[in-house]
Design an enzyme around this catalytic site. Sequence first.
Site, mmCIF file in Angstrom:
data_model
loop_
_atom_site.group_PDB
_atom_site.id
_atom_site.type_symbol
_atom_site.label_atom_id
_atom_site.label_comp_id
_atom_site.label_asym_id
_atom_site.label_seq_id
_atom_site.Cartn_x
_atom_site.Cartn_y
_atom_site.Cartn_z
ATOM 1 N N LYS A 1 0.830 -1.306 -0.036
ATOM 2 C CA LYS A 1 0.008 -0.079 0.034
ATOM 3 C C LYS A 1 0.809 1.208 0.144
ATOM 4 O O LYS A 1 0.600 2.450 -0.574
ATOM 5 C CB LYS A 1 -0.873 0.229 1.366
ATOM 6 C CG LYS A 1 -1.687 -1.198 1.532
ATOM 7 C CD LYS A 1 -2.282 -1.136 2.814
ATOM 8 C CE LYS A 1 -2.817 -2.728 3.455
ATOM 9 N NZ LYS A 1 -2.179 -3.172 4.334
ATOM 10 N N GLY A 2 1.967 1.142 0.693
ATOM 11 C CA GLY A 2 2.964 2.144 0.763
ATOM 12 C C GLY A 2 3.128 3.222 -0.355
ATOM 13 O O GLY A 2 2.979 4.515 0.086
ATOM 14 N N ASP B 1 7.991 2.772 -2.831
ATOM 15 C CA ASP B 1 7.937 3.659 -1.592
ATOM 16 C C ASP B 1 9.286 3.931 -1.188
ATOM 17 O O ASP B 1 9.851 4.785 -1.006
ATOM 18 C CB ASP B 1 6.879 3.327 -0.721
ATOM 19 C CG ASP B 1 6.838 2.021 -0.030
ATOM 20 O OD1 ASP B 1 7.836 1.172 -0.434
ATOM 21 O OD2 ASP B 1 6.208 1.774 0.731
ATOM 22 N N ASP C 1 15.062 -0.844 0.106
ATOM 23 C CA ASP C 1 16.072 -1.341 1.261
ATOM 24 C C ASP C 1 17.159 -1.924 0.851
ATOM 25 O O ASP C 1 18.029 -1.813 0.402
ATOM 26 C CB ASP C 1 15.110 -1.471 2.280
ATOM 27 C CG ASP C 1 15.866 -1.880 3.745
ATOM 28 O OD1 ASP C 1 16.868 -1.295 3.977
ATOM 29 O OD2 ASP C 1 15.282 -2.622 4.661
ATOM 30 N N LYS D 1 17.140 3.709 0.392
ATOM 31 C CA LYS D 1 18.032 3.463 1.647
ATOM 32 C C LYS D 1 19.370 2.839 1.269
ATOM 33 O O LYS D 1 19.488 1.511 1.404
ATOM 34 C CB LYS D 1 17.348 2.707 2.509
ATOM 35 C CG LYS D 1 17.617 2.771 3.946
ATOM 36 C CD LYS D 1 17.011 2.116 4.944
ATOM 37 C CE LYS D 1 15.560 2.266 5.685
ATOM 38 N NZ LYS D 1 15.116 1.507 6.578
ATOM 39 N N PHE E 1 15.044 3.788 10.305
ATOM 40 C CA PHE E 1 13.576 3.318 9.879
ATOM 41 C C PHE E 1 12.918 4.678 9.962
ATOM 42 O O PHE E 1 12.622 5.328 10.905
ATOM 43 C CB PHE E 1 13.085 2.475 10.992
ATOM 44 C CG PHE E 1 11.799 1.831 10.622
ATOM 45 C CD1 PHE E 1 11.898 0.556 9.717
ATOM 46 C CD2 PHE E 1 10.657 2.325 10.845
ATOM 47 C CE1 PHE E 1 10.542 -0.057 9.430
ATOM 48 C CE2 PHE E 1 9.252 1.670 10.185
ATOM 49 C CZ PHE E 1 9.604 0.528 9.747
ATOM 50 N N VAL E 2 12.185 4.796 8.828
ATOM 51 C CA VAL E 2 11.412 5.900 8.548
ATOM 52 C C VAL E 2 9.969 5.728 8.244
ATOM 53 O O VAL E 2 9.512 4.736 7.806
ATOM 54 C CB VAL E 2 12.001 6.891 7.264
ATOM 55 C CG1 VAL E 2 13.265 7.308 7.502
ATOM 56 C CG2 VAL E 2 12.006 6.128 6.063
ATOM 57 N N ARG F 1 1.099 6.309 8.034
ATOM 58 C CA ARG F 1 1.309 6.231 6.511
ATOM 59 C C ARG F 1 0.897 7.531 6.470
ATOM 60 O O ARG F 1 1.172 8.271 5.295
ATOM 61 C CB ARG F 1 0.263 5.331 5.926
ATOM 62 C CG ARG F 1 0.751 3.826 5.863
ATOM 63 C CD ARG F 1 0.079 2.867 4.964
ATOM 64 N NE ARG F 1 0.104 1.614 5.310
ATOM 65 C CZ ARG F 1 1.052 0.740 4.766
ATOM 66 N NH1 ARG F 1 1.958 1.288 4.014
ATOM 67 N NH2 ARG F 1 1.333 -0.398 4.889
HETATM 68 P P1 IMP Z 1 13.504 -4.587 0.443
HETATM 69 O O1 IMP Z 1 14.395 -4.522 1.657
HETATM 70 O O2 IMP Z 1 14.518 -3.551 -0.549
HETATM 71 O O3 IMP Z 1 13.105 -5.787 -0.330
HETATM 72 O O4 IMP Z 1 12.317 -3.702 1.004
HETATM 73 C C1 IMP Z 1 11.249 -4.383 1.676
HETATM 74 C C2 IMP Z 1 10.310 -3.563 2.039
HETATM 75 O O5 IMP Z 1 10.612 -3.214 3.706
HETATM 76 C C3 IMP Z 1 9.772 -2.088 1.716
HETATM 77 O O6 IMP Z 1 9.051 -2.013 0.457
HETATM 78 C C4 IMP Z 1 9.298 -1.495 2.879
HETATM 79 O O7 IMP Z 1 7.756 -1.869 2.728
HETATM 80 C C5 IMP Z 1 9.986 -1.917 4.154
HETATM 81 N N1 IMP Z 1 10.760 -1.104 4.508
HETATM 82 C C6 IMP Z 1 12.065 -0.810 4.360
HETATM 83 N N2 IMP Z 1 12.660 0.106 5.177
HETATM 84 C C7 IMP Z 1 11.562 0.930 5.694
HETATM 85 C C8 IMP Z 1 11.619 2.087 6.421
HETATM 86 O O8 IMP Z 1 12.567 2.560 6.853
HETATM 87 N N3 IMP Z 1 10.349 2.269 6.758
HETATM 88 C C9 IMP Z 1 9.167 1.624 6.315
HETATM 89 N N4 IMP Z 1 9.284 0.296 5.588
HETATM 90 C C10 IMP Z 1 10.586 0.032 5.085
HETATM 91 MG MG MG Z 2 6.904 -1.601 0.317
#
Ligand code: IMP
Ligand code: MG
Length: 176
Positions: free
Chosen positions: A44-45, A101, A104, A132, A153-154, A166
């Site tokens: 949803k983000g 959104d 990470d 990130k 963490f944001v 959100r």
């Molecule tokens: P990935 O690690 O790139 O696969 O990202 C996985 C998911 O982790 C992202 O799509 C977000 O939903 C969540 N995520 C990662 N870092 C943050 C943060 O700082 N705040 C909120 N959600 C996060």
């Molecule tokens: Mg996400």
Amino acid sequence: MIPAPEIEKILFTEEQIQARIQELGTEISESYAGREIKLISVLKGSIFFLTALTRAISIPVKMDFLAISSFGSSRAAPGVVRISKDLDESIEGEDVLLVEDIIDTGLTVRYLLHTLAGRQPNSIAVCTFLDKTPRRLVQVPVRFRCFEIPDRFVVGFGLDHNQLYRNLPYVAVMKP
Ligand code: IMP
Ligand code: MG
């Protein structure tokens, strides 16, 4: 707006976000000039970013949505995701922009890019609100991004902590 008590500091204000999205919309419109793009948003983000971004894009846009769910905790099995709600329409022959959104580790985007690329789009690129970069485990091609952020963490502007925050109009760092 007064930040919630769990919030340490505001990273990007509503005004900064709006101004940067405007720039990014122009950049996207110029990159795809004369074409039509399909924005694919991951629920949803990213819907908060998506709606703001579409209003800053001047070329024709279509939109579609997908949702993913992780298997177990992301710590136990990072990047192991499945599509829990697929796109409504085919992307064959389309210029697709995957709108995220936050990137990470990069594992989610890598999986989605791989899956979507198999459906014969004309092109596919990634656009993310936040990047990130210090946390990246796998390299993913990020064509457009609003902001790079440190390893914190944001929340806000679509990003949640246990589904909350959100709706904050800014991006903020949570207290540790
Ligand atoms: P990935 O690690 O790139 O696969 O990202 C996985 C998911 O982790 C992202 O799509 C977000 O939903 C969540 N995520 C990662 N870092 C943050 C943060 O700082 N705040 C909120 N959600 C996060
Ligand atoms: Mg996400």
